[in-house]
Design an enzyme around this catalytic site. Structure first.
Site, PDB file in Angstrom:
ATOM      1  N   ASP A  15      12.530 159.896 -39.786  1.00 54.54           N
ATOM      2  CA  ASP A  15      12.681 161.083 -40.615  1.00 54.54           C
ATOM      3  C   ASP A  15      12.639 162.390 -39.784  1.00 54.54           C
ATOM      4  OD1 ASP A  15      12.699 162.334 -43.653  1.00 54.54           O
ATOM      5  OD2 ASP A  15      11.054 163.392 -42.598  1.00 54.54           O
ATOM      6  N   ASN A  23      16.263 173.774 -42.541  1.00 53.02           N
ATOM      7  CA  ASN A  23      17.162 174.298 -43.240  1.00 53.02           C
ATOM      8  C   ASN A  23      17.060 175.425 -43.860  1.00 53.02           C
ATOM      9  OD1 ASN A  23      19.613 172.655 -42.769  1.00 53.02           O
ATOM     10  ND2 ASN A  23      19.046 171.338 -44.516  1.00 53.02           N
ATOM     11  N   ASP A  32      22.806 171.101 -39.744  1.00 47.09           N
ATOM     12  CA  ASP A  32      23.897 170.026 -39.303  1.00 47.09           C
ATOM     13  C   ASP A  32      23.820 169.703 -37.743  1.00 47.09           C
ATOM     14  OD1 ASP A  32      24.474 169.466 -41.899  1.00 47.09           O
ATOM     15  OD2 ASP A  32      26.216 170.779 -41.954  1.00 47.09           O
ATOM     16  N   GLU A  58      17.814 163.617 -44.170  1.00 44.02           N
ATOM     17  CA  GLU A  58      17.314 164.032 -42.806  1.00 44.02           C
ATOM     18  C   GLU A  58      16.777 162.537 -42.203  1.00 44.02           C
ATOM     19  OE1 GLU A  58      13.905 165.168 -45.220  1.00 44.02           O
ATOM     20  OE2 GLU A  58      16.052 165.514 -45.464  1.00 44.02           O
TER      21      GLU A  58
END
Length: 147
Positions: A15, A23, A32, A58
């Site tokens: 993770d 983000n 991304d 993620e």
């Protein structure tokens, strides 16, 4: 198949640490970019029979057929170190994004263990890494004897 041949099989779950905050701060396009970076590192280390895939927002999962726990720990540490060793920059503005870290957990399949149980143990090891301060790799303990 590892079940039929009784060869070792490990499952890892990784993770990206604090990805939601990343983000929210830098935007989804930059997020991304980070996902692609981590994927590139995984593709370099997950060669041969290893299989890596994105497992959620993620999260990534890696299957390690025929590899011992020691080899899996070594591979995951290599991934963790490579990901965190590089400072990233936002492509559009060249802003310093800092280092990205990952937490990982893995489990070695036990005789008679279901896929769901293996995933549950790998996920529990991932959360042990997160509780332990993140940017860590943890292994799941073996299943308790049923007797």
């Amino acid at each position: 198949c590892a079940v039929e041949s009784k060869t070792p099989l490990c499952l890892a779950v990784l993770d990206i640490d604090h990805f939601k905050r990343f983000n929210d701060t830098w935007g989804h396009q930059t997020g991304d970019q980070v996902l692609r970076y981590v994927s590139t590192v995984l593709s370099r280390i997950c060669v041969g029979r290893r299989f890596a895939a994105r497992f959620g927002g993620e999260e990534f999962a890696i299957i390690f057929p025929g590899e011992s726990s020691g080899a899996v720990m070594s591979a995951l540490e290599s991934i963790r170190q490579e990901v965190s060793s590089r400072g990233l920059r936002r492509r559009s503005t060249n802003d310093d994004l800092g280092a990205v870290t990952i937490s990982a957990g893995f489990a070695e399949r036990q005789a008679g263990e279901s896929a769901a149980s293996l995933l549950e143990r790998a996920d529990a090891a991932l959360y042990a890494s997160k509780r332990g301060g993140r940017n860590k790799v943890s292994s799941a303990p073996p299943l308790k004897d049923a007797a």
